[in-house]
Scaffold this motif. Structure first.
Motif, PDB file in Angstrom:
ATOM      1  N   LEU A 124    -106.481  42.245  -5.076  1.00 59.80           N
ATOM      2  CA  LEU A 124    -107.104  42.947  -3.960  1.00 59.80           C
ATOM      3  C   LEU A 124    -107.045  42.106  -2.688  1.00 59.80           C
ATOM      4  CD1 LEU A 124    -110.269  44.361  -5.751  1.00 59.80           C
ATOM      5  CD2 LEU A 124    -108.298  45.674  -4.980  1.00 59.80           C
ATOM      6  N   LEU A 139    -108.895  50.115  -2.752  1.00 58.35           N
ATOM      7  CA  LEU A 139    -109.905  50.542  -3.709  1.00 58.35           C
ATOM      8  C   LEU A 139    -109.867  52.054  -3.915  1.00 58.35           C
ATOM      9  CD1 LEU A 139    -112.899  48.316  -2.538  1.00 58.35           C
ATOM     10  CD2 LEU A 139    -111.583  48.044  -4.644  1.00 58.35           C
ATOM     11  N   GLN A 187    -112.764  42.311  -9.910  1.00 57.89           N
ATOM     12  CA  GLN A 187    -112.932  43.688 -10.348  1.00 57.89           C
ATOM     13  C   GLN A 187    -113.081  44.615  -9.151  1.00 57.89           C
ATOM     14  OE1 GLN A 187    -115.205  44.670 -14.045  1.00 57.89           O
ATOM     15  NE2 GLN A 187    -116.226  42.715 -13.631  1.00 57.89           N
ATOM     16  N   ALA A 188    -112.535  45.805  -9.322  1.00 57.91           N
ATOM     17  CA  ALA A 188    -112.786  46.893  -8.391  1.00 57.91           C
ATOM     18  C   ALA A 188    -113.811  47.820  -9.039  1.00 57.91           C
ATOM     19  CB  ALA A 188    -111.501  47.653  -8.088  1.00 57.91           C
ATOM     20  N   LEU A 217    -108.525  46.775   2.413  1.00 61.32           N
ATOM     21  CA  LEU A 217    -109.256  46.678   1.154  1.00 61.32           C
ATOM     22  C   LEU A 217    -109.787  48.049   0.740  1.00 61.32           C
ATOM     23  CD1 LEU A 217    -110.669  45.082  -1.114  1.00 61.32           C
ATOM     24  CD2 LEU A 217    -112.555  44.653   0.492  1.00 61.32           C
ATOM     25  N   TYR A 267    -117.479  52.108  -2.970  1.00 64.01           N
ATOM     26  CA  TYR A 267    -116.533  51.176  -3.575  1.00 64.01           C
ATOM     27  C   TYR A 267    -117.007  49.740  -3.340  1.00 64.01           C
ATOM     28  CZ  TYR A 267    -113.521  55.295  -3.657  1.00 64.01           C
ATOM     29  OH  TYR A 267    -113.022  56.552  -3.872  1.00 64.01           O
ATOM     30  N   TYR A 268    -116.785  48.894  -4.347  1.00 64.12           N
ATOM     31  CA  TYR A 268    -117.220  47.497  -4.290  1.00 64.12           C
ATOM     32  C   TYR A 268    -116.128  46.590  -4.840  1.00 64.12           C
ATOM     33  CZ  TYR A 268    -121.973  49.524  -4.032  1.00 64.12           C
ATOM     34  OH  TYR A 268    -123.083  50.239  -3.683  1.00 64.12           O
ATOM     35  N   THR A 269    -116.221  45.323  -4.453  1.00 60.28           N
ATOM     36  CA  THR A 269    -115.459  44.288  -5.140  1.00 60.28           C
ATOM     37  C   THR A 269    -116.447  43.342  -5.809  1.00 60.28           C
ATOM     38  OG1 THR A 269    -115.390  42.736  -3.274  1.00 60.28           O
ATOM     39  CG2 THR A 269    -113.643  44.402  -3.404  1.00 60.28           C
ATOM     40  N   ALA A 287    -111.885  38.306  -5.554  1.00 62.62           N
ATOM     41  CA  ALA A 287    -112.227  39.585  -6.169  1.00 62.62           C
ATOM     42  C   ALA A 287    -111.489  39.735  -7.497  1.00 62.62           C
ATOM     43  CB  ALA A 287    -111.887  40.736  -5.239  1.00 62.62           C
ATOM     44  N   SER A 317    -116.635  39.455  -7.875  1.00 63.27           N
ATOM     45  CA  SER A 317    -115.897  38.218  -8.179  1.00 63.27           C
ATOM     46  C   SER A 317    -116.044  37.779  -9.629  1.00 63.27           C
ATOM     47  CB  SER A 317    -116.363  37.103  -7.249  1.00 63.27           C
ATOM     48  OG  SER A 317    -117.732  36.788  -7.479  1.00 63.27           O
TER      49      SER A 317
END
Length: 362
Positions: free
Chosen positions: A244, A206, A251-252, A202, A271-273, A249, A275
């Motif tokens: 992803l 990202l 959006q990145a 992951l 970096y984040y995910t 998820a 929902s």
């Protein structure tokens, strides 16, 4: 208070459970940091105050309070006190289609406390960033055990809120677990979590996105305490094959933090995910969600350490460490609801107004 099970033998009960718990709550609201300080607080009250708490001409000895508080079920006590605080809070108002209630989840080690086998006490808490109330707290064995404790903690939050609909759960990279994402989604909530090397696939996905081609969607600047900080948020809906490598998820997110302190500039990229789709979570929203994840550390755990000297409290017996952490959570939530920004000052004020404090609690 009546729903908290009384662990004492029915023989020899001289003081009521509700009176003893009211003493503990009031004393910590007034700044008591140890079991001894709780007893000192009630002992120094006048007789009219004793009667309001349910005592006649005597108050319980320090050992009586201690023996009770090291045996109370800390989880049940947290739920009862959370319900009391939520009844005092202003009703939740949804202010727009994109508005979400943000619940931050994080763990904390009580450095001075130990379990019976000598290990440090570790607690995982869920913090309502709107009100400052801890919605749930569970005791775990070690840092790695935060992962299996996540779902039981979610269930405590659901027990308080009814569901996770309209809720965003935010957590650090330790909780970038596929099971966590599915657990949040199954309860109707959304999940924003940081990704690091503990999820290598992951994280690689990202980091490899063409961020240089993506326009910054939001930027915040702060100046204070000799520091300048700029946070730049970029977000993109990912349409790669299979999406992803993380359930639900949509959006990145990349957040770049640039800090200048005493002329020295540093940069950090996270970096984040997320929902939620872009239609329900714009970059400014995502930046606010990520910022709220730090509130549990700054507005709860830091205050427990600095104001209530939690790490210096060498509680070693039974449920005592978790119970006292629950009382500290309650004190912080209570003063936050009353508009306090300086919890230390709020406890000193409460201590000077003990009659008013007792009336509120009882």
């Amino acid at each position: 208070m009546q729903v908290v099970p009384d662990p004492r033998d029915v023989r020899g009960r001289r003081y009521g459970l509700s009176s003893l718990l009211a003493v503990a709550v009031c004393a910590v609201l007034a700044g008591a940091c140890t079991f001894t300080a709780v007893h000192d607080w009630v002992r120094d009250l006048d007789r009219p105050a004793w009667r309001k708490l349910g005592f006649a001409d005597t108050v319980p000895a320090a050992t009586t309070l201690w023996r009770l508080l090291i045996r109370i079920d800390a989880g049940v006590l947290q739920q009862v006190l959370t319900r009391w605080l939520r009844e005092r809070s202003t009703p939740l108002q949804v202010t727009g289609r994109r508005w979400r209630l943000v619940i931050a989840i994080d763990g904390k080690v009580l450095r001075g406390a130990r379990t019976v086998d000598g290990r440090q006490v570790h607690l995982l808490a869920a913090y309502d960033t709107r009100t400052g109330i801890v919605l749930g707290q569970v005791q775990i064995e070690t840092k790695s055990k935060e992962i299996p404790a996540f779902t039981p903690l979610l269930d405590q939050v659901v027990a308080q809120l009814g569901s996770l609909r309209g809720v965003v759960i935010v957590a650090d990279a330790l909780h970038a677990q596929t099971g966590h994402a599915r657990a949040v989604a199954a309860r109707g909530g959304d999940f924003m979590v940081a990704a690091k090397a503990n999820q290598p696939r992951l994280y690689a996905q990202l980091k490899a996105l063409p961020w240089h081609e993506i326009q910054a969607g939001g930027q915040q600047r702060e100046v204070g305490h000799g520091r300048r900080e700029t946070r730049t948020v970029k977000a993109v809906t990912v349409h790669t094959d299979g999406g992803l490598a993380f359930p639900h998820a949509q959006q990145a997110v990349r957040i770049t933090r640039t800090r200048t302190i005493k002329g020295k500039t540093s940069r950090e990229t996270a970096y984040y995910t997320m929902s939620l789709p872009a239609s329900l979570a714009q970059p400014d929203d995502l930046g606010a969600f990520a910022r709220n994840e730090w509130l549990i550390e700054n507005a709860l755990h830091h205050v427990r350490d600095v104001t209530f000297r939690e790490d210096a409290h060498r509680a070693r017996t039974g449920t005592g460490p978790a119970v006292f952490a629950t009382l500290r959570n309650t004190a912080i939530g209570y003063h936050r609801l009353n508009g306090a920004t300086n919890i230390a000052r709020a406890t000193r004020t409460a201590n000077r107004r003990s009659t008013q404090l007792i009336d509120t609690v009882t």
